[in-house]
Design an enzyme around this catalytic site. Structure first.
Site, PDB file in Angstrom:
ATOM      1  N   LYS A  13       0.831  -1.215   0.000  1.00 45.25           N
ATOM      2  CA  LYS A  13       0.000   0.000   0.000  1.00 45.25           C
ATOM      3  C   LYS A  13       0.866   1.266   0.000  1.00 45.25           C
ATOM      4  O   LYS A  13       0.654   2.173  -0.787  1.00 45.25           O
ATOM      5  CB  LYS A  13      -0.924   0.028   1.230  1.00 45.25           C
ATOM      6  CG  LYS A  13      -1.912  -1.115   1.280  1.00 45.25           C
ATOM      7  CD  LYS A  13      -2.905  -0.964   2.433  1.00 45.25           C
ATOM      8  CE  LYS A  13      -2.283  -1.017   3.816  1.00 45.25           C
ATOM      9  NZ  LYS A  13      -1.707  -2.324   4.176  1.00 45.25           N
ATOM     10  N   ARG A  88      -9.928   0.653   8.450  1.00 47.33           N
ATOM     11  CA  ARG A  88      -9.556  -0.727   8.780  1.00 47.33           C
ATOM     12  C   ARG A  88     -10.664  -1.443   9.543  1.00 47.33           C
ATOM     13  O   ARG A  88     -10.527  -2.633   9.832  1.00 47.33           O
ATOM     14  CB  ARG A  88      -8.291  -0.730   9.623  1.00 47.33           C
ATOM     15  CG  ARG A  88      -6.999  -0.825   8.802  1.00 47.33           C
ATOM     16  CD  ARG A  88      -5.839  -0.632   9.754  1.00 47.33           C
ATOM     17  NE  ARG A  88      -4.670  -1.371   9.451  1.00 47.33           N
ATOM     18  CZ  ARG A  88      -3.550  -0.814   8.945  1.00 47.33           C
ATOM     19  NH1 ARG A  88      -3.518   0.449   8.619  1.00 47.33           N
ATOM     20  NH2 ARG A  88      -2.491  -1.549   8.763  1.00 47.33           N
ATOM     21  N   ARG A 122      11.709  -6.344   4.765  1.00 43.60           N
ATOM     22  CA  ARG A 122      11.433  -4.948   4.397  1.00 43.60           C
ATOM     23  C   ARG A 122      12.324  -3.983   5.179  1.00 43.60           C
ATOM     24  O   ARG A 122      12.595  -4.179   6.349  1.00 43.60           O
ATOM     25  CB  ARG A 122       9.961  -4.651   4.704  1.00 43.60           C
ATOM     26  CG  ARG A 122       9.558  -3.216   4.495  1.00 43.60           C
ATOM     27  CD  ARG A 122       8.072  -3.077   4.383  1.00 43.60           C
ATOM     28  NE  ARG A 122       7.381  -3.073   5.657  1.00 43.60           N
ATOM     29  CZ  ARG A 122       6.100  -2.759   5.786  1.00 43.60           C
ATOM     30  NH1 ARG A 122       5.374  -2.465   4.710  1.00 43.60           N
ATOM     31  NH2 ARG A 122       5.515  -2.773   6.963  1.00 43.60           N
ATOM     32  N   ARG A 155      11.070  -1.935  10.662  1.00 41.38           N
ATOM     33  CA  ARG A 155      10.000  -1.585  11.600  1.00 41.38           C
ATOM     34  C   ARG A 155       9.928  -2.604  12.723  1.00 41.38           C
ATOM     35  O   ARG A 155      10.095  -3.797  12.483  1.00 41.38           O
ATOM     36  CB  ARG A 155       8.655  -1.574  10.846  1.00 41.38           C
ATOM     37  CG  ARG A 155       8.318  -0.228  10.275  1.00 41.38           C
ATOM     38  CD  ARG A 155       7.107  -0.250   9.396  1.00 41.38           C
ATOM     39  NE  ARG A 155       5.912  -0.859   9.973  1.00 41.38           N
ATOM     40  CZ  ARG A 155       4.705  -0.786   9.411  1.00 41.38           C
ATOM     41  NH1 ARG A 155       4.541  -0.133   8.269  1.00 41.38           N
ATOM     42  NH2 ARG A 155       3.667  -1.367   9.966  1.00 41.38           N
ATOM     43  N   ARG A 166      -0.853  -9.263  12.733  1.00 40.03           N
ATOM     44  CA  ARG A 166      -1.374  -8.220  11.844  1.00 40.03           C
ATOM     45  C   ARG A 166      -2.181  -8.841  10.699  1.00 40.03           C
ATOM     46  O   ARG A 166      -3.201  -8.296  10.278  1.00 40.03           O
ATOM     47  CB  ARG A 166      -0.220  -7.366  11.294  1.00 40.03           C
ATOM     48  CG  ARG A 166       0.370  -6.435  12.376  1.00 40.03           C
ATOM     49  CD  ARG A 166       1.775  -5.974  12.047  1.00 40.03           C
ATOM     50  NE  ARG A 166       1.861  -5.144  10.874  1.00 40.03           N
ATOM     51  CZ  ARG A 166       2.968  -5.035  10.128  1.00 40.03           C
ATOM     52  NH1 ARG A 166       4.067  -5.700  10.438  1.00 40.03           N
ATOM     53  NH2 ARG A 166       2.967  -4.239   9.090  1.00 40.03           N
TER      54      ARG A 166
HETATM   55  P1  AMP Z   1       0.526   0.342   8.680  1.00 36.66           P
HETATM   56  O1  AMP Z   1       1.758   1.183   8.530  1.00 36.66           O
HETATM   57  O2  AMP Z   1      -0.613   0.805   7.821  1.00 36.66           O
HETATM   58  O3  AMP Z   1       0.815  -1.133   8.531  1.00 36.66           O
HETATM   59  O4  AMP Z   1       0.020   0.543  10.182  1.00 36.66           O
HETATM   60  C1  AMP Z   1       0.830   0.212  11.282  1.00 36.66           C
HETATM   61  C2  AMP Z   1      -0.010   0.091  12.535  1.00 36.66           C
HETATM   62  O5  AMP Z   1      -0.630   1.352  12.823  1.00 36.66           O
HETATM   63  C3  AMP Z   1      -1.137  -0.902  12.480  1.00 36.66           C
HETATM   64  O6  AMP Z   1      -0.716  -2.247  12.741  1.00 36.66           O
HETATM   65  C4  AMP Z   1      -2.060  -0.364  13.574  1.00 36.66           C
HETATM   66  O7  AMP Z   1      -1.561  -0.676  14.867  1.00 36.66           O
HETATM   67  C5  AMP Z   1      -1.929   1.143  13.386  1.00 36.66           C
HETATM   68  N1  AMP Z   1      -2.924   1.664  12.423  1.00 36.66           N
HETATM   69  C6  AMP Z   1      -2.685   2.257  11.218  1.00 36.66           C
HETATM   70  N2  AMP Z   1      -3.826   2.619  10.621  1.00 36.66           N
HETATM   71  C7  AMP Z   1      -4.829   2.235  11.462  1.00 36.66           C
HETATM   72  C8  AMP Z   1      -6.255   2.313  11.399  1.00 36.66           C
HETATM   73  N3  AMP Z   1      -6.888   2.855  10.333  1.00 36.66           N
HETATM   74  N4  AMP Z   1      -6.955   1.817  12.445  1.00 36.66           N
HETATM   75  C9  AMP Z   1      -6.342   1.288  13.524  1.00 36.66           C
HETATM   76  N5  AMP Z   1      -5.011   1.165  13.637  1.00 36.66           N
HETATM   77  C10 AMP Z   1      -4.249   1.640  12.623  1.00 36.66           C
END
Ligand code: AMP
Length: 217
Positions: A13, A88, A122, A155, A166
């Site tokens: 993404k 989400r 990554r 990360r 996740r």
């Molecule tokens: P990402 O970088 O999109 O993989 O997001 C990393 C982490 O941020 C996720 O595993 C969640 O803990 C939190 N997070 C990001 N976006 C959301 C969302 N829309 N709702 C809830 N948690 C989020």
């Protein structure tokens, strides 16, 4: 164009959203990036957010929704945007419906075995956020960002145990949104990845071509 880019963690993404940003001049709101920045601060809310992220769990809706509303307010009226990592959950999607109308869903369909392999290899630039992979999308100089010379890091939630959590959260809480978007008759532009070494450019070109057909790019 008001788009949502959706897919499992590690589906690409962030990579595709930032390339589409460069190519089409759209804004990107990436909630994961926003929470990683927030988690660096010294405050109660920052510690709470960090706790959820490190366990691979979702940040509670009320926090996410507030953050998103603020960011959307900062986007100039009429400017195109892509939401990366939002919504989400069903409640997040419903909140979005109440404040704006989405034109298209960009769906990244990637099998779990590719996701697990990709996420554990990554690396991300600490400075500009560009995404690399030590096996398939290497920087020219190891550990250094091609674009800005910043240091690359892994990360803390890109480890096997948290990756599995996740993926489970995606299956249970986020994937059902696809049915919700279909019921709302939103157009889907889907990209399916079937190999580990798939370079991003052809996928970005395909997404752009499909968006042009829909007169959104
Ligand atoms: P990402 O970088 O999109 O993989 O997001 C990393 C982490 O941020 C996720 O595993 C969640 O803990 C939190 N997070 C990001 N976006 C959301 C969302 N829309 N709702 C809830 N948690 C989020």
């Amino acid at each position: 164009m008001k788009a949502i880019i959706i897919g499992a963690p590690g589906a690409g993404k962030g990579t595709y959203a930032s390339r589409l940003q460069q190519k089409l001049g759209v804004e990107v709101i990436a909630t994961g990036d926003i929470f990683r920045e927030l988690a660096k601060q010294d405050s109660d809310i920052a510690r709470k957010v960090k706790g959820f992220m490190e366990k691979g769990l979702l940040v509670p809706d009320e926090v996410v929704i507030e953050v998103l509303k603020q960011r959307l307010r900062n986007i100039p009226k009429g400017k195109s945007f892509i939401l990366d990592g939002y919504p989400r959950t069903l409640d997040q999607a419903k909140m979005l419906d109440a404040i704006t109308k989405i034109d298209v869903i960009l769906l990244l369909d990637v099998p779990d075995w590719i996701i697990i392999e990709r996420l554990s290899t990554r690396r991300i630039c600490r400075n500009c956020g560009t995404v690399y992979n030590v096996r398939f999308l290497k920087p020219h100089i190891e550990g250094i960002c091609d674009k800005c010379g910043g240091p690359l890091y892994q990360r803390s939630d890109d480890n096997e145990e948290v990756i599995k959590k996740r993926l489970q959260v995606y299956q249970e809480q986020t994937k059902p949104l696809l049915e919700y978007f279909k019921q709302k008759k939103l157009p889907f532009v889907t990209s399916s990845t079937t190999s580990l070494d798939q370079p991003p450019e052809p996928i970005v070109d395909k997404l752009t071509a499909e968006l042009k057909k829909l007169e959104l790019a």
